[in-house]
Write an enzyme that holds these catalytic residues in place. Structure first.
Site, PDB file in Angstrom:
ATOM      1  N   HIS A  92       0.847  -1.202   0.000  1.00  0.00           N
ATOM      2  CA  HIS A  92       0.000   0.000   0.000  1.00  0.00           C
ATOM      3  C   HIS A  92       0.880   1.248   0.000  1.00  0.00           C
ATOM      4  O   HIS A  92       1.939   1.281   0.623  1.00  0.00           O
ATOM      5  CB  HIS A  92      -0.918  -0.003   1.222  1.00  0.00           C
ATOM      6  CG  HIS A  92      -2.033   0.989   1.121  1.00  0.00           C
ATOM      7  ND1 HIS A  92      -1.849   2.336   1.368  1.00  0.00           N
ATOM      8  CD2 HIS A  92      -3.343   0.844   0.787  1.00  0.00           C
ATOM      9  CE1 HIS A  92      -2.999   2.968   1.193  1.00  0.00           C
ATOM     10  NE2 HIS A  92      -3.919   2.087   0.836  1.00  0.00           N
ATOM     11  N   GLU A 164      -4.021   1.836  -7.318  1.00  0.00           N
ATOM     12  CA  GLU A 164      -4.447   2.965  -6.489  1.00  0.00           C
ATOM     13  C   GLU A 164      -3.554   4.170  -6.767  1.00  0.00           C
ATOM     14  O   GLU A 164      -2.451   4.264  -6.210  1.00  0.00           O
ATOM     15  CB  GLU A 164      -4.337   2.608  -5.003  1.00  0.00           C
ATOM     16  CG  GLU A 164      -5.304   1.557  -4.526  1.00  0.00           C
ATOM     17  CD  GLU A 164      -5.361   1.540  -2.999  1.00  0.00           C
ATOM     18  OE1 GLU A 164      -6.446   1.771  -2.456  1.00  0.00           O
ATOM     19  OE2 GLU A 164      -4.319   1.321  -2.370  1.00  0.00           O
TER      20      GLU A 164
END
Length: 248
Positions: A92, A164
């Site tokens: 992430h 993302e």
């Protein structure tokens, strides 16, 4: 046909009690058989989630790439596996930026998860600066090339990629559905170069970045977007249900 995969990511939010309340409200209302619904929670809530959830897959938000050792504060694959965790988010952008994780670190995490029959949700995405320079595709494909080094195609099809864009995470800004589709399409084309077309077509690619119930349908109707990884909009039960039970 790839099944849609929609996961919430609570990040460093919630408590065991709030997770209990949340699952009581949502678990028996997750009723879309075409979707795998999941929720990534902090380590201390994993056992609570796994015990209570029947229809929601409970995921971890990170893992270390070593099986054991002197790594204070870290969690190993074997620890997660012992309590029944199947899915783990790795790479992430918040971990890349705050904890200096590299694509090679993420490659090692992906391999140790796959060796233990667990499913990595592999995050990738560009900064606003990279986007403005017109280098999004080059940057993201380089991430994918490094992360998928020495991963067989038999293992690659078990992975999930979450595209993302960093500039769209928690900012309220979004890549519009056409732009998101273009990047996800290029990721799939790159996977076809690494492996082959058949393998690339089997890999799930999510979009994440300010996804919410009001816009999820717009993204998931795109041919190369197979789901969503959702932050803030997954914290409230009604919003979560609006995501996983969206109208196709």
């Amino acid at each position: 046909m790839r099944k849609k995969v929609i996961f919430g990511n609570w990040k460093m939010n919630g408590t065991n009690k709030s997770l209990e309340d949340f699952l009581y409200q949502v678990d028996n209302k997750v009723n879309n058989s075409k979707i795998t619904a999941g929720l990534a929670v902090p380590y201390v809530m994993l056992q609570t989630g796994i015990k209570l959830a029947k229809n929601v897959k409970i995921a971890a938000q990170n893992v270390h790439f070593e099986l054991k050792g002197a790594y204070t504060g870290e969690i190993s694959v074997s620890m997660l596996k012992e309590i029944g965790v199947e899915y783990v988010i790795i790479g992430h952008s918040e971990r890349r930026e705050m904890f200096f994780e590299t694509d090679l670190d993420i490659n090692k995490k992906a391999k140790i998860l796959l060796e233990n029959n667990m499913i990595p949700i592999i995050c990738c995405g560009e900064s606003l600066e990279t986007k403005e320079q017109g280098k999004t595709i080059e940057f993201v494909n380089n991430q994918i090339n490094l992360i998928y080094q020495n991963i067989s195609k038999q293992d690659a099809i078990k992975t999930i990629i979450a595209y993302e864009p960093i500039w769209a995470i928690g900012t309220g800004k979004t890549a519009n559905s056409l732009d998101a589709e273009e990047v996800c399409k290029k990721i799939r084309e790159n996977l076809a170069k690494i492996y082959d077309n058949l393998t690339a077509e089997k890999i799930t690619i999510q979009y994440g970045g300010s996804v919410k119930p009001s816009n999820i349908q717009e993204y998931l109707k795109m041919p190369n977007i197979d789901g969503a990884l959702v932050g803030g909009a997954s914290l409230l039960a009604n919003d979560y249900l609006g995501l996983v039970n969206y109208n196709e």
